[in-house]
Each structure stands twice: as structure tokens, then as C-alpha cells.
Enzyme design. Structure first.
Site, PDB file in Angstrom:
ATOM      1  N   HIS A  60       0.835  -1.194   0.000  1.00 16.47           N
ATOM      2  CA  HIS A  60       0.000   0.000   0.000  1.00 16.47           C
ATOM      3  C   HIS A  60       0.873   1.249   0.000  1.00 16.47           C
ATOM      4  O   HIS A  60       2.081   1.179   0.219  1.00 16.47           O
ATOM      5  CB  HIS A  60      -0.930   0.021   1.219  1.00 16.47           C
ATOM      6  CG  HIS A  60      -0.203   0.201   2.518  1.00 16.47           C
ATOM      7  ND1 HIS A  60       0.584  -0.786   3.078  1.00 16.47           N
ATOM      8  CD2 HIS A  60      -0.119   1.266   3.367  1.00 16.47           C
ATOM      9  CE1 HIS A  60       1.111  -0.354   4.205  1.00 16.47           C
ATOM     10  NE2 HIS A  60       0.703   0.897   4.398  1.00 16.47           N
TER      11      HIS A  60
ATOM     12  N   ASP B 291       0.431   5.074   1.970  1.00 14.82           N
ATOM     13  CA  ASP B 291      -0.359   5.551   3.103  1.00 14.82           C
ATOM     14  C   ASP B 291      -1.487   6.498   2.695  1.00 14.82           C
ATOM     15  O   ASP B 291      -1.266   7.485   1.985  1.00 14.82           O
ATOM     16  CB  ASP B 291       0.544   6.251   4.118  1.00 14.82           C
ATOM     17  CG  ASP B 291       1.518   5.295   4.778  1.00 14.82           C
ATOM     18  OD1 ASP B 291       1.144   4.135   5.008  1.00 14.82           O
ATOM     19  OD2 ASP B 291       2.663   5.706   5.052  1.00 14.82           O
TER      20      ASP B 291
ATOM     21  N   HIS C 129       4.916   0.187   0.335  1.00 16.58           N
ATOM     22  CA  HIS C 129       5.585  -0.599   1.369  1.00 16.58           C
ATOM     23  C   HIS C 129       4.651  -1.672   1.905  1.00 16.58           C
ATOM     24  O   HIS C 129       3.435  -1.621   1.732  1.00 16.58           O
ATOM     25  CB  HIS C 129       6.111   0.295   2.494  1.00 16.58           C
ATOM     26  CG  HIS C 129       5.063   1.104   3.181  1.00 16.58           C
ATOM     27  ND1 HIS C 129       4.467   2.215   2.609  1.00 16.58           N
ATOM     28  CD2 HIS C 129       4.489   0.992   4.413  1.00 16.58           C
ATOM     29  CE1 HIS C 129       3.596   2.739   3.436  1.00 16.58           C
ATOM     30  NE2 HIS C 129       3.575   2.014   4.548  1.00 16.58           N
TER      31      HIS C 129
ATOM     32  N   ARG D 275       4.640   7.226  14.109  1.00 14.51           N
ATOM     33  CA  ARG D 275       4.802   7.727  12.744  1.00 14.51           C
ATOM     34  C   ARG D 275       4.233   9.124  12.617  1.00 14.51           C
ATOM     35  O   ARG D 275       3.164   9.416  13.155  1.00 14.51           O
ATOM     36  CB  ARG D 275       4.066   6.799  11.766  1.00 14.51           C
ATOM     37  CG  ARG D 275       4.407   7.059  10.298  1.00 14.51           C
ATOM     38  CD  ARG D 275       3.594   6.172   9.382  1.00 14.51           C
ATOM     39  NE  ARG D 275       2.320   6.784   9.025  1.00 14.51           N
ATOM     40  CZ  ARG D 275       1.313   6.138   8.455  1.00 14.51           C
ATOM     41  NH1 ARG D 275       1.394   4.842   8.245  1.00 14.51           N
ATOM     42  NH2 ARG D 275       0.192   6.775   8.141  1.00 14.51           N
TER      43      ARG D 275
END
Length: 266
Positions: free
Chosen positions: A91, A93, A240, A255
Site C-alpha cells: 500500500h 499511506d 511498502h 509515525r
């Protein structure tokens, strides 16, 4: 690291403010390598936020839990009680946003003794490897990216209530990167549901082919996490996949995500 993707940066202490020329050098390195890795960076959430803001305004995740008092700092965690882990499957983000994030900066504090690697894949290279006929076929096509099936109920076990709705957007299948001017594939297995204007079966077949193609090892690097390592990736040109192979061990991190722009085809 591989010739196509990834670079490890040493000699920087990300707990400290960075000079403007260093920030620009990192931006150029990100454009060249798509994902940058840093090790032994014992940063606080506040220092994490400060590092991210060097590259733009920070994005707030539409669903995930965050650090108390820091809504821009998302929590990434999995342990023996988890039913899933963040980032399983290829995917980019929050591609369901009308203006998806430019990049993400993940700081992992605690690692399992083995496993828990993250794969990254170069979407310039995936596009370049397509035949000219396939490139012509994809030119001008748009895809729907939907957060509803991804986020609904996803964080219920962490006490996060669902929102009335989640983002949904149409983006070009092939986007032009705003920094480099290069074309890259911009569909992903996590959020992309169908291609606009194609019959359902044709859309599913074409997306299935693209998803398999993009996951070829030739386009990838694989990062082995260590405590206090950081990965900073470009969401526009890379995908990723976090490997959840470490149950029942714990993996924990935080994150921050940097706002991006509306994807443009070319």
C-alpha cells in the site's frame, strides 16, 4: 539497499534542529532513493514532529490511534494480543485522501528478536518495466481509492471509535511526481477498489495484474529494523509492506506523515 531503492543515512542526530542545506540534501536524497533509513535515533515525539515539519505541514490520520496530546503522531503497535498489524499488504499511506500524504516517517522503538521487516518497492521502476502497449492502455485511466473497507472497525480493539465516514478519492493510475517529473504507478492493493469506466471483471483483471507486477522482487528493498531506527519514505513513488511474522512478540513505534498534493497524471 538495492540499486533501485533505499539509502541509509549516517552522521546525523535527528534530536537536534537541522540546518536548511541539510534538509535540502535529505529532500534530494529522498527524491533519488525513495526511502531513507536512519539508525540509533532516540527521538522523542516532539523531536519526531520537528523533524517531519522540515518537509511540510503534518497530516492527521483519519482513523488510527495517536500519542496523547499529539494528534499528528500515529501509534504503530502489535503484540501477543493483536489480531492484525499495521501495514500488512502492499500500500501507500492514506491514498484514499483527495490529497494523499507526500511522505511518512516511522520511528520504531521496540523490535521483535527476529522478523518484523518492512519491504519497499519502487513505482517508477514498476511503471518503466511495463510494455509500451500497457503504458498506452493505462494513460488517462483513473482509479477509486476508498478508506471505508480499510478503516471501518480496524482499531476497535484499541478503543478507537469509528467515524461516520472515511475518505474516498479518484486518482490517475499513472501519476507524475511533482518533484522529479517522472511517471510512476499509483494504484495499490490496500485502498484501490476499481478502475473508473471499465466493466467490473476487466477492472479486477487489470488491477490484479498490476498488483502482482508491482510486487516483483526486482523493484524492492527490505529493511531490517533495529531499536530506534527510522524509515522516511516517499508515498508518491514508493509502496511498502510490513511483514507480520513475529507474533507473539512486540513491535512498537510512532509515525508522522507529511501532507501532499492532489495526484496529477501525465
Amino acid at each position: 539497499m538495492t540499486p533501485l531503492i533505499g539509502a541509509e543515512i549516517s552522521g546525523l542526530d535527528l534530536r537536534k534542529p537541522l540546518a536548511a542545506p541539510v534538509v535540502e540534501e535529505l529532500r534530494l536524497a529522498l527524491a533519488d532513493h525513495l526511502v531513507l533509513f536512519f539508525r540509533d535515533q532516540a527521538i522523542s515525539p516532539e523531536q519526531h514532529v520537528a523533524f517531519g515539519r522540515n518537509f511540510g505541514e503534518l497530516h492527521r490520520h483519519p482513523a488510527a490511534p495517536h500519542v496523547e496530546g499529539r494528534p499528528e503522531v500515529m501509534i504503530i503497535a502489535a503484540d501477543e494480543t493483536s489480531e492484525r498489524a499495521n501495514g500488512e499488504g502492499w500500500h501507500t499511506d492514506v491514498s484514499c485522501d483527495p490529497e494523499p500524504p507526500m511522505g511518512s516517517i516511522l520511528h520504531i522503538k521496540a523490535c521483535p528478536p527476529e522478523g518484523g521487516d518492512t519491504l519497499f518497492a519502487n513505482m517508477y521502476a514498476a511503471y518503466d518495466a511495463l510494455s509500451d502497449r500497457m503504458k498506452a492502455h493505462l494513460d488517462g485511466l483513473e482509479a477509486v481509492h476508498d478508506g471505508e473497507h480499510v478503516y471501518r472497525g480496524l482499531y476497535a480493539n484499541l478503543g478507537v471509535a469509528d467515524k461516520p465516514s472515511y475518505p474516498r478519492a479518484r486518482h490517475p493510475v499513472v501519476r507524475t511526481h511533482p518533484w522529479t517529473g517522472r511517471k510512476c504507478l499509483y494504484v495499490n492493493q490496500g485502498f484501490t477498489t476499481h478502475l473508473v469506466g471499465l466493466p467490473r471483471e476487466e477492472s479486477a483483471a487489470l488491477l490484479g495484474y498490476l498488483f502482482r507486477h508491482m510486487a516483483h522482487p526486482l523493484f524492492q528493498c527490505r529493511f531490517r529494523w533495529t531499536p530506534d531506527a527510522i524509515a522516511f519514505w516517499d508515498n508518491r513513488s514508493a509502496q511498502h509492506h510490513a511483514i507480520w511474522d513475529y507474533w507473539p512478540h512486540r513491535r512498537f513505534g510512532r509515525r508522522v506523515t507529511i501532507k501532499g498534493e492532489r495526484p496529477v497524471g501525465g
